[in-house]
Design an enzyme around this catalytic site. Sequence first.
Site, PDB file in Angstrom:
ATOM      1  N   LYS A  72       8.643   7.089   9.565  1.00 24.69           N
ATOM      2  CA  LYS A  72       8.212   6.872  10.961  1.00 24.69           C
ATOM      3  C   LYS A  72       9.411   6.769  11.903  1.00 24.69           C
ATOM      4  O   LYS A  72       9.431   7.398  12.964  1.00 24.69           O
ATOM      5  CB  LYS A  72       7.379   5.584  11.055  1.00 24.69           C
ATOM      6  N   ASP A  80       8.381  -1.048  15.105  1.00 25.05           N
ATOM      7  CA  ASP A  80       8.010  -2.011  14.069  1.00 25.05           C
ATOM      8  C   ASP A  80       6.783  -2.850  14.401  1.00 25.05           C
ATOM      9  O   ASP A  80       5.865  -2.933  13.593  1.00 25.05           O
ATOM     10  CB  ASP A  80       9.191  -2.924  13.730  1.00 25.05           C
ATOM     11  N   ARG A 117      -9.623  23.214   7.605  1.00 21.62           N
ATOM     12  CA  ARG A 117      -8.728  24.197   8.202  1.00 21.62           C
ATOM     13  C   ARG A 117      -9.083  24.492   9.654  1.00 21.62           C
ATOM     14  O   ARG A 117      -8.251  24.992  10.406  1.00 21.62           O
ATOM     15  CB  ARG A 117      -8.735  25.482   7.380  1.00 21.62           C
ATOM     16  N   HIS A 136       1.654  -2.534  12.956  1.00 17.80           N
ATOM     17  CA  HIS A 136       2.898  -2.056  12.355  1.00 17.80           C
ATOM     18  C   HIS A 136       3.016  -0.561  12.603  1.00 17.80           C
ATOM     19  O   HIS A 136       2.130   0.217  12.260  1.00 17.80           O
ATOM     20  CB  HIS A 136       2.917  -2.331  10.852  1.00 17.80           C
TER      21      HIS A 136
END
Length: 198
Positions: A41, A59, A127, A20
Amino acid sequence: MAYRLRHFLGETLAPQITLHGVFLEVLSIGLLLVGEPGVGKSELALELINRGHRLVADDAPEFVLLGPDDLNGGCPPLLQDFLEVRGLGILNIRAMFGEAAIKRRKQLGLVIRLVRGDTGATAPPDRLTGARATREILDTSIPEITLPVAVGHNLSVLVEAAARDHLLRMQGQYSDEQFAARQAQVIGDNSTGADSCD
């Protein structure tokens, strides 16, 4: 004829999986956008297509393991050319943006996982190295980067930067290691200078 038959049988009998997400080609990299429903998305994919990148599948992209580390993805015939965007419905990307906006198949190289930045469900990223991991798909390790979705984040620029950095890493250039080496050199130079003053 024999070559085509071998190719067809090889692809038909190879391990397959449907995932998906939205599968795109970004800066020559097969890039899969994943995340929970409603995270953005499709909207991000539409923005990337508008910036000149190409849609492979929305999808339910289908991936086939054609060889070691070769996860080749494509689109089910029913979904070919279409992208579903919340509020707009189904869009025909080929009709809207032209043939160049569609890529039939692509090898998967990078996964971008989108998470809502306000949930607190994920730990703050390092970081220096960012939020990097690997995802196992059909026994193949695929690099995965987690990006928080939050107000003020230009996700299309971040995804393009992730793709460019991935290309550099494929060439053996790691920005985090280069920075750490430079930092260590500066610290070493400073400590040497302090010793010489004693």
